[in-house]
Design an enzyme around this catalytic site. Structure first.
Site, mmCIF file in Angstrom:
data_model
loop_
_atom_site.group_PDB
_atom_site.id
_atom_site.type_symbol
_atom_site.label_atom_id
_atom_site.label_comp_id
_atom_site.label_asym_id
_atom_site.label_seq_id
_atom_site.Cartn_x
_atom_site.Cartn_y
_atom_site.Cartn_z
ATOM 1 N N ASN A 16 -30.066 -85.477 93.768
ATOM 2 C CA ASN A 16 -29.492 -84.387 93.807
ATOM 3 C C ASN A 16 -29.738 -83.870 95.683
ATOM 4 O O ASN A 16 -30.579 -83.596 96.064
ATOM 5 C CB ASN A 16 -29.821 -83.458 92.983
ATOM 6 C CG ASN A 16 -30.958 -82.385 93.343
ATOM 7 O OD1 ASN A 16 -31.239 -81.493 93.982
ATOM 8 N ND2 ASN A 16 -32.557 -82.822 93.403
ATOM 9 N N CYS A 32 -38.028 -78.766 99.698
ATOM 10 C CA CYS A 32 -36.739 -79.735 98.910
ATOM 11 C C CYS A 32 -36.484 -80.736 100.628
ATOM 12 O O CYS A 32 -35.563 -80.000 101.529
ATOM 13 C CB CYS A 32 -36.312 -78.481 99.088
ATOM 14 S SG CYS A 32 -34.608 -78.702 99.000
ATOM 15 N N ASN A 80 -42.015 -73.719 97.123
ATOM 16 C CA ASN A 80 -41.674 -75.341 98.337
ATOM 17 C C ASN A 80 -41.398 -75.467 100.089
ATOM 18 O O ASN A 80 -40.849 -74.968 100.125
ATOM 19 C CB ASN A 80 -40.260 -75.124 97.359
ATOM 20 C CG ASN A 80 -39.466 -75.761 97.871
ATOM 21 O OD1 ASN A 80 -40.231 -76.761 98.304
ATOM 22 N ND2 ASN A 80 -38.316 -76.236 96.973
ATOM 23 N N ILE A 93 -45.433 -85.009 93.629
ATOM 24 C CA ILE A 93 -44.039 -84.265 95.413
ATOM 25 C C ILE A 93 -43.191 -84.740 94.994
ATOM 26 O O ILE A 93 -42.943 -84.261 93.901
ATOM 27 C CB ILE A 93 -44.293 -86.272 95.705
ATOM 28 C CG1 ILE A 93 -43.448 -87.276 94.615
ATOM 29 C CG2 ILE A 93 -45.371 -87.283 96.401
ATOM 30 C CD1 ILE A 93 -42.930 -88.345 94.875
ATOM 31 N N ASN A 94 -42.337 -83.468 95.861
ATOM 32 C CA ASN A 94 -40.515 -83.348 94.940
ATOM 33 C C ASN A 94 -39.560 -84.298 96.006
ATOM 34 O O ASN A 94 -40.233 -85.875 95.503
ATOM 35 C CB ASN A 94 -40.211 -82.403 96.597
ATOM 36 C CG ASN A 94 -39.211 -81.311 96.119
ATOM 37 O OD1 ASN A 94 -38.123 -81.530 95.826
ATOM 38 N ND2 ASN A 94 -39.990 -80.124 96.948
HETATM 39 C C1 LIG Z 1 -31.466 -80.699 89.873
HETATM 40 C C2 LIG Z 1 -32.925 -80.686 90.682
HETATM 41 C C3 LIG Z 1 -33.201 -79.996 91.232
HETATM 42 C C4 LIG Z 1 -34.521 -79.594 92.118
HETATM 43 N N1 LIG Z 1 -35.016 -78.393 91.663
HETATM 44 C C5 LIG Z 1 -35.871 -77.938 92.602
HETATM 45 C C6 LIG Z 1 -36.348 -77.377 93.210
HETATM 46 O O1 LIG Z 1 -35.055 -75.662 92.819
HETATM 47 N N2 LIG Z 1 -37.768 -76.699 94.119
HETATM 48 C C7 LIG Z 1 -37.835 -77.539 93.626
HETATM 49 O O2 LIG Z 1 -40.149 -77.508 94.038
HETATM 50 N N3 LIG Z 1 -38.315 -79.029 93.347
HETATM 51 C C8 LIG Z 1 -36.824 -78.674 93.113
HETATM 52 N N4 LIG Z 1 -36.400 -80.445 91.862
HETATM 53 C C9 LIG Z 1 -37.424 -81.369 92.477
HETATM 54 C C10 LIG Z 1 -38.554 -81.455 90.622
HETATM 55 O O3 LIG Z 1 -39.349 -80.379 91.106
HETATM 56 C C11 LIG Z 1 -39.189 -82.570 91.145
HETATM 57 O O4 LIG Z 1 -40.201 -82.335 92.417
HETATM 58 C C12 LIG Z 1 -39.088 -84.433 91.354
HETATM 59 O O5 LIG Z 1 -37.173 -84.481 90.958
HETATM 60 C C13 LIG Z 1 -39.697 -84.687 90.894
HETATM 61 O O6 LIG Z 1 -39.692 -84.611 89.010
HETATM 62 P P1 LIG Z 1 -38.791 -85.434 88.405
HETATM 63 O O7 LIG Z 1 -39.058 -87.289 88.897
HETATM 64 O O8 LIG Z 1 -40.202 -85.568 87.334
HETATM 65 O O9 LIG Z 1 -37.181 -84.873 88.283
HETATM 66 C C14 LIG Z 1 -35.118 -80.091 91.620
HETATM 67 C C15 LIG Z 1 -34.989 -81.454 91.423
HETATM 68 C C16 LIG Z 1 -34.048 -81.931 91.084
HETATM 69 C C17 LIG Z 1 -33.594 -83.283 89.869
#
Ligand SMILES: Cc1cc2nc3c(=O)[nH]c(=O)nc-3n(C[C@H](O)[C@H](O)[C@H](O)COP(=O)(O)O)c2cc1C
Length: 298
Positions: free
Chosen positions: A67, A126, A123, A185-186
């Site tokens: 994304n 990102c 954050n 992790i992010n």
């Molecule tokens: C569509 C999308 C939007 C995200 N927006 C943010 C955000 O605004 N701030 C942030 O710290 N992480 C953001 N993330 C990262 C997630 O919080 C997370 O760290 C990352 O996706 C890994 O976890 P997952 O595999 O469970 O998605 C985003 C992830 C996705 C998929």
């Protein structure tokens, strides 16, 4: 059995909503809470409203998502309305923020505290927004400065969300030594190419990879930092099932956040994981989830 306390905040279970997924409005966060989340992290909120990038902003892979939303958010002033609605929602609310400077982080953190956030998540990670997130979070000096200044300015716990896009995540975790907890992790910086169009798929070219394929990277980060840093860790990255969650606890996470799996499996995942982790604990004679945190290090 599943309840946990992190930084004096009580979570009914250790399965929290990750920032960025169904958390730009109080209504969607309530939906996730009803499905059994133990806490919610808001979308990352900045100083001003941002529309984010043009489509396409998401690319689906068989093993995850890329994304590049571009941190769309309503801005901190408008977000006060959503935070007001979340008062007494029954679980801790963690306000996620992103800024371009230390002063912005301090301003946003104070706002979140005034809005009633139980903790603030910085954050610093990102991977696709110019001037924000990972561009700051790869620099240990900046991380130390921002975390230190925010800590001095608010009395709620300060969580620091780290990027895996560094050579040594332990170095960054140590730089964030004033943080009350570390979130890791992010997403991983990534891209995809449309071979018919012969160009990158995402309008921003680069995005962040999430979902099942990043779990081994998240686990490694949690495992390595747990060995070296004595503070609570919240694991995030590819948690799609109760076995994934248990791996994170055993690596050293006190709680996990769930993001992409909500998009792929639906919000019922919270209740399912709670039920299945509790079953596993019972079967193995554990009284509390706390008893398995870090056991893989024995
Ligand atoms: C569509 C999308 C939007 C995200 N927006 C943010 C955000 O605004 N701030 C942030 O710290 N992480 C953001 N993330 C990262 C997630 O919080 C997370 O760290 C990352 O996706 C890994 O976890 P997952 O595999 O469970 O998605 C985003 C992830 C996705 C998929």
């Amino acid at each position: 059995m599943l309840s946990i306390t992190i930084n004096n905040l009580h979570f009914p279970n250790p399965f929290l909503l990750a920032s960025g997924i169904l958390d730009e409005s109080a209504d969607t966060m309530f939906r996730i809470i009803k499905h059994g989340a133990g806490g919610v992290v808001t979308k990352s909120i900045g100083m001003k409203k941002r529309g984010g990038y043009q489509n396409p902003v998401i690319y689906e892979l068989p093993y995850g998502l890329i994304n590049a939303m571009g941190l769309p958010n309503p801005g901190i002033e408008a977000f006060g309305e959503e935070m007001k609605k979340l008062k007494n929602c029954g679980v801790p609310v963690i306000g996620s923020i992103f800024g371009g400077t230390t002063d912005e982080f301090v301003y946003l953190a104070k706002k979140m505290e005034n809005y009633g956030a139980d903790a603030v998540e910085l954050n610093l990670s990102c991977p696709h927004a110019k001037g924000y997130g990972m561009e700051i979070g790869v620099n240990p000096n900046l991380v130390a400065e921002i975390v230190g200044e925010v800590k001095k300015s608010v009395s709620i716990p300060v969580w620091c969300k780290l990027t895996p896009n560094v050579t040594d995540i332990v170095e960054i975790a140590k730089a964030a030594d004033k943080a009350d907890a570390l979130v890791m992790i992010n997403t991983l910086k990534a891209m995809a190419i449309d071979i018919e169009a012969q160009r990158p798929v995402l309008s921003n070219t680069y995005g962040g990879l999430s979902g099942p394929c990043v779990k081994p990277v998240g686990l490694r980060a949690v495992y390595d930092v747990f060995k070296e840093v004595d503070k609570p860790i919240i694991g995030v990255g590819g948690v799609c099932s109760w076995t994934d969650a248990l791996e994170y606890f055993m690596a050293g996470a006190s709680a996990v956040q769930i993001g992409t799996a909500i998009a792929t499996k639906g919000p019922t995942i919270f209740a399912e994981i709670s039920r299945d982790v509790a079953d596993w604990l019972k079967k193995h004679g554990y009284d509390s989830i706390k008893d398995v945190v870090g056991v893989a290090h024995r």
